[in-house]
Design a protein around this motif. Structure first.
Motif, PDB file in Angstrom:
ATOM      1  N   HIS A  90      -2.620   1.254  -7.258  1.00 34.37           N
ATOM      2  CA  HIS A  90      -1.876   2.369  -6.670  1.00 34.37           C
ATOM      3  C   HIS A  90      -0.836   1.835  -5.688  1.00 34.37           C
ATOM      4  O   HIS A  90      -1.160   1.463  -4.564  1.00 34.37           O
ATOM      5  CB  HIS A  90      -2.833   3.340  -5.980  1.00 34.37           C
ATOM      6  CG  HIS A  90      -3.752   4.026  -6.936  1.00 34.37           C
ATOM      7  ND1 HIS A  90      -4.885   3.428  -7.438  1.00 34.37           N
ATOM      8  CD2 HIS A  90      -3.682   5.244  -7.520  1.00 34.37           C
ATOM      9  CE1 HIS A  90      -5.482   4.256  -8.283  1.00 34.37           C
ATOM     10  NE2 HIS A  90      -4.776   5.354  -8.358  1.00 34.37           N
TER      11      HIS A  90
ATOM     12  N   HIS B  52      -6.323   7.246   4.825  1.00 35.18           N
ATOM     13  CA  HIS B  52      -6.931   6.545   3.697  1.00 35.18           C
ATOM     14  C   HIS B  52      -8.178   5.822   4.166  1.00 35.18           C
ATOM     15  O   HIS B  52      -8.202   5.228   5.245  1.00 35.18           O
ATOM     16  CB  HIS B  52      -5.955   5.534   3.087  1.00 35.18           C
ATOM     17  CG  HIS B  52      -6.565   4.738   1.963  1.00 35.18           C
ATOM     18  ND1 HIS B  52      -6.971   3.428   2.099  1.00 35.18           N
ATOM     19  CD2 HIS B  52      -6.874   5.097   0.687  1.00 35.18           C
ATOM     20  CE1 HIS B  52      -7.482   3.006   0.951  1.00 35.18           C
ATOM     21  NE2 HIS B  52      -7.432   3.994   0.081  1.00 35.18           N
TER      22      HIS B  52
ATOM     23  N   HIS C 103       0.846  -1.199   0.000  1.00 37.77           N
ATOM     24  CA  HIS C 103       0.000   0.000   0.000  1.00 37.77           C
ATOM     25  C   HIS C 103       0.879   1.246   0.000  1.00 37.77           C
ATOM     26  O   HIS C 103       1.963   1.264   0.594  1.00 37.77           O
ATOM     27  CB  HIS C 103      -0.882  -0.026   1.253  1.00 37.77           C
ATOM     28  CG  HIS C 103      -2.009   0.955   1.242  1.00 37.77           C
ATOM     29  ND1 HIS C 103      -1.833   2.301   1.449  1.00 37.77           N
ATOM     30  CD2 HIS C 103      -3.353   0.773   1.072  1.00 37.77           C
ATOM     31  CE1 HIS C 103      -3.016   2.912   1.403  1.00 37.77           C
ATOM     32  NE2 HIS C 103      -3.944   2.010   1.179  1.00 37.77           N
ATOM     33  N   TRP C 104       0.431   2.302  -0.656  1.00 36.80           N
ATOM     34  CA  TRP C 104       1.227   3.529  -0.735  1.00 36.80           C
ATOM     35  C   TRP C 104       1.541   4.095   0.655  1.00 36.80           C
ATOM     36  O   TRP C 104       2.624   4.654   0.858  1.00 36.80           O
ATOM     37  CB  TRP C 104       0.561   4.572  -1.628  1.00 36.80           C
ATOM     38  CG  TRP C 104      -0.853   4.933  -1.302  1.00 36.80           C
ATOM     39  CD1 TRP C 104      -1.984   4.379  -1.826  1.00 36.80           C
ATOM     40  CD2 TRP C 104      -1.297   5.929  -0.359  1.00 36.80           C
ATOM     41  NE1 TRP C 104      -3.103   4.968  -1.279  1.00 36.80           N
ATOM     42  CE2 TRP C 104      -2.719   5.918  -0.384  1.00 36.80           C
ATOM     43  CE3 TRP C 104      -0.647   6.825   0.480  1.00 36.80           C
ATOM     44  CZ2 TRP C 104      -3.482   6.764   0.411  1.00 36.80           C
ATOM     45  CZ3 TRP C 104      -1.406   7.682   1.279  1.00 36.80           C
ATOM     46  CH2 TRP C 104      -2.799   7.645   1.241  1.00 36.80           C
TER      47      TRP C 104
ATOM     48  N   ALA D  74      -9.615  12.412  -8.571  1.00 35.04           N
ATOM     49  CA  ALA D  74      -8.577  11.444  -8.926  1.00 35.04           C
ATOM     50  C   ALA D  74      -8.905  10.662 -10.191  1.00 35.04           C
ATOM     51  O   ALA D  74      -8.138   9.793 -10.599  1.00 35.04           O
ATOM     52  CB  ALA D  74      -8.370  10.474  -7.767  1.00 35.04           C
TER      53      ALA D  74
ATOM     54  N   TRP E 272       2.225   5.547  -5.567  1.00 35.00           N
ATOM     55  CA  TRP E 272       1.335   6.690  -5.761  1.00 35.00           C
ATOM     56  C   TRP E 272       2.068   8.032  -5.643  1.00 35.00           C
ATOM     57  O   TRP E 272       1.857   8.801  -4.712  1.00 35.00           O
ATOM     58  CB  TRP E 272       0.150   6.623  -4.790  1.00 35.00           C
ATOM     59  CG  TRP E 272      -0.976   7.535  -5.164  1.00 35.00           C
ATOM     60  CD1 TRP E 272      -1.473   7.777  -6.409  1.00 35.00           C
ATOM     61  CD2 TRP E 272      -1.762   8.342  -4.273  1.00 35.00           C
ATOM     62  NE1 TRP E 272      -2.507   8.665  -6.361  1.00 35.00           N
ATOM     63  CE2 TRP E 272      -2.711   9.028  -5.059  1.00 35.00           C
ATOM     64  CE3 TRP E 272      -1.745   8.548  -2.893  1.00 35.00           C
ATOM     65  CZ2 TRP E 272      -3.630   9.916  -4.509  1.00 35.00           C
ATOM     66  CZ3 TRP E 272      -2.663   9.417  -2.345  1.00 35.00           C
ATOM     67  CH2 TRP E 272      -3.600  10.094  -3.137  1.00 35.00           C
TER      68      TRP E 272
ATOM     69  N   ALA F 203     -10.215   5.910 -10.405  1.00 25.66           N
ATOM     70  CA  ALA F 203      -9.095   5.373  -9.629  1.00 25.66           C
ATOM     71  C   ALA F 203      -9.508   4.382  -8.556  1.00 25.66           C
ATOM     72  O   ALA F 203      -8.732   4.094  -7.641  1.00 25.66           O
ATOM     73  CB  ALA F 203      -8.315   6.539  -8.990  1.00 25.66           C
TER      74      ALA F 203
ATOM     75  N   SER G  90     -12.150   9.476  -5.921  1.00 28.54           N
ATOM     76  CA  SER G  90     -12.205   8.814  -7.214  1.00 28.54           C
ATOM     77  C   SER G  90     -13.630   8.804  -7.760  1.00 28.54           C
ATOM     78  O   SER G  90     -14.590   8.808  -6.998  1.00 28.54           O
ATOM     79  CB  SER G  90     -11.683   7.377  -7.038  1.00 28.54           C
ATOM     80  OG  SER G  90     -12.067   6.556  -8.113  1.00 28.54           O
TER      81      SER G  90
ATOM     82  N   ILE H  58      -8.302   3.876  -4.629  1.00 25.27           N
ATOM     83  CA  ILE H  58      -6.934   4.438  -4.509  1.00 25.27           C
ATOM     84  C   ILE H  58      -6.126   3.578  -3.536  1.00 25.27           C
ATOM     85  O   ILE H  58      -5.545   4.049  -2.546  1.00 25.27           O
ATOM     86  CB  ILE H  58      -6.952   5.931  -4.097  1.00 25.27           C
ATOM     87  CG1 ILE H  58      -8.007   6.698  -4.915  1.00 25.27           C
ATOM     88  CG2 ILE H  58      -5.566   6.560  -4.296  1.00 25.27           C
ATOM     89  CD1 ILE H  58      -8.100   8.183  -4.609  1.00 25.27           C
ATOM     90  N   ASN H  59      -6.059   2.292  -3.852  1.00 22.61           N
ATOM     91  CA  ASN H  59      -5.339   1.346  -3.011  1.00 22.61           C
ATOM     92  C   ASN H  59      -4.601   0.343  -3.899  1.00 22.61           C
ATOM     93  O   ASN H  59      -4.521   0.510  -5.120  1.00 22.61           O
ATOM     94  CB  ASN H  59      -6.303   0.642  -2.039  1.00 22.61           C
ATOM     95  CG  ASN H  59      -7.441  -0.084  -2.763  1.00 22.61           C
ATOM     96  OD1 ASN H  59      -7.488  -0.137  -3.990  1.00 22.61           O
ATOM     97  ND2 ASN H  59      -8.353  -0.651  -1.993  1.00 22.61           N
TER      98      ASN H  59
ATOM     99  N   GLU I 233       1.633  10.747  -7.238  1.00 26.80           N
ATOM    100  CA  GLU I 233       0.723  11.898  -7.247  1.00 26.80           C
ATOM    101  C   GLU I 233       0.335  12.287  -5.819  1.00 26.80           C
ATOM    102  O   GLU I 233       0.185  13.464  -5.500  1.00 26.80           O
ATOM    103  CB  GLU I 233      -0.544  11.580  -8.051  1.00 26.80           C
ATOM    104  CG  GLU I 233      -0.300  11.271  -9.514  1.00 26.80           C
ATOM    105  CD  GLU I 233      -0.042   9.784  -9.771  1.00 26.80           C
ATOM    106  OE1 GLU I 233       0.198   9.024  -8.797  1.00 26.80           O
ATOM    107  OE2 GLU I 233      -0.064   9.392 -10.954  1.00 26.80           O
ATOM    108  N   GLY I 234       0.168  11.295  -4.967  1.00 27.95           N
ATOM    109  CA  GLY I 234      -0.167  11.570  -3.573  1.00 27.95           C
ATOM    110  C   GLY I 234       0.945  12.294  -2.845  1.00 27.95           C
ATOM    111  O   GLY I 234       0.686  13.180  -2.017  1.00 27.95           O
TER     112      GLY I 234
END
Length: 198
Positions: free
Chosen positions: A160, A63, A16-17, A148, A163, A151, A123, A154-155, A165-166
């Motif tokens: 992702h 998140h 995970h990010w 987003a 990530w 997406a 998203s 977003i996990n 962009e985050g």
């Protein structure tokens, strides 16, 4: 200054990010809950509050249910010194799909503005909160809104990983934190849920 990652239900797995950011940066810590598989609002808020009190000025990165948790903390404890928040794919506890045991305790969503700069990322294809609702919530919280695109949640499941962009959005929060003036709070008024304000 500390960056505190706030995972959602079941925590964040190594790919995970949130976990990858934590592994790559010395300024990132992870909130620990007694049981990531048994969400209960009072218990989770208490753990987050304690961590923020030990790290005044921390920037929070939530998140899913972790983002929702941050909103509850902000509403319940406006006196806390929170530097800012990046809220990614917040989970809507009022959705039937989100009715995992314990998640209902996170509803209704708070509707009070935050005392710190925030960005909400949503998203168009998130099964846990419709983007239109996320946009309304961002407005109520006075958080900047980021679309987003398609997406998912977003996990990891939606592709992702790191990530990047985050990370760029996190940098924006850090910049805003330096120039943010905490608003003067009006006298306490009865709280309203997001459900009753729109």
């Amino acid at each position: 200054m500390t960056i505190l990652v706030v995972p959602g239900l079941h925590g964040s797995e190594p790919a995970h990010w949130q976990s990858r950011w934590e592994a790559e940066r010395d300024d990132i810590e992870r909130l620990q809950q007694a049981d990531w598989d048994a969400p209960e609002l009072e218990t989770w808020v208490s753990a987050l509050r304690g961590h923020v009190e030990r790290r005044p000025g921390a920037v929070l990165v939530g998140h899913s249910l972790g983002a929702t948790l941050i909103a509850h903390l902000a509403t319940r404890h406006p006196e806390l010194d929170i530097g800012g928040a990046l809220l990614v794919a917040p989970a809507d506890p009022e959705l039937r799909i989100s009715r995992v045991r314990g998640i209902a305790s996170f509803g209704p969503l708070p509707a009070e503005p935050f005392n710190f700069p925030a960005i909400l990322v949503a998203s168009r294809s998130d099964p846990y909160m419709a983007q239109d609702r996320a946009r309304i919530i961002a407005n109520l919280w006075e958080a900047a809104f980021v679309d987003a695109g398609d997406a998912g949640h977003i996990n990891v499941a939606s592709g992702h990983g790191a990530w990047p962009e985050g990370l760029r959005l996190l940098d924006q929060i850090l910049v805003r934190q330096r120039s943010f003036t905490r608003p003067t709070r009006a006298p306490e008024r009865p709280r309203q849920s997001a459900a009753t304000r729109h």
